[in-house]
Design an enzyme around this catalytic site. Structure first.
Site, PDB file in Angstrom:
ATOM      1  CB  VAL A  36      -0.200   0.827   2.469  1.00 22.47           C
ATOM      2  CG1 VAL A  36      -1.461   0.109   2.921  1.00 22.47           C
ATOM      3  CG2 VAL A  36       0.462   0.087   1.334  1.00 22.47           C
ATOM      4  CB  SER A  37       2.725   5.209   4.080  1.00 17.19           C
ATOM      5  OG  SER A  37       1.585   6.022   4.214  1.00 17.19           O
TER       6      SER A  37
END
Length: 179
Positions: free
Chosen positions: A8-9
């Protein structure tokens, strides 16, 4: 061995759904990290690639979890293939351990790259149209033209140092230097 990779960012995003999906398809080990896909130096991905052996398969929930650009995606999958391993993406139903899967992978990757380039092209066209209508995008200048004249006067006539002038105008030294 099936190895999962989840990413995930941002810190506020959750990895749970990716990890669950990877475990459900038989991933014996899941490497996960919170880091932007545009950053090429991803420690967990590098660790995964280092531990990869011939016959292993790396599984991701979506191929954009592995890479943000076509070039990166192709390089990573090439590195996987060079180790005699395969790549599988669940959402796109891609499996590079088969000839048909390799073909579909390259077609999907090309379409994704085309889509990103079209978005970029439309953005440039929109900015050009706005500019023709007199709208200029971007940040407003930090200093007005009158302030720039005063900055030059303080520098040339008063011989004030640039950092001092920057402090007086509450801008960076670089902004003063450009003025």
């Amino acid at each position: 061995m099936i190895l999962g990779y989840a990413r995930v960012s941002t810190d506020d995003q959750k990895l749970d759904s990716q990890v669950d999906a990877l475990t459900e398809v038989g991933a014996e080990r899941v490497f996960s990290e919170r880091i932007s896909g545009s950053v090429r130096n991803r420690p967990e991905l590098d660790r995964l690639l280092d531990q990869l052996r011939s016959g292993d398969v790396i599984v991701v929930t979506k191929y954009d979890r592995l890479a943000r650009s076509l070039r990166d995606l192709l390089e990573i999958v090439e590195a996987i293939n060079a180790r005699g391993a395969g790549f599988r993406s669940l959402a796109e139903d891609i499996d590079t351990t088969t000839p048909a899967g390799r073909l579909i992978f390259h077609v999907f990757a090309s379409i994704a790259q085309f889509e990103r380039e079209r978005i970029s092209e439309r953005t440039r066209e929109g900015l050009a149209a706005a500019k023709r209508r007199g709208r200029i995008g971007g940040r407003p200048p930090a200093l007005t033209e009158n302030q720039k004249v005063e900055v030059r006067r303080m520098r040339d006539e008063e011989h004030r140092p640039l950092p001092e002038i920057a402090t007086l105008f509450r801008v960076s030294t670089k902004t003063v230097r450009r003025a």
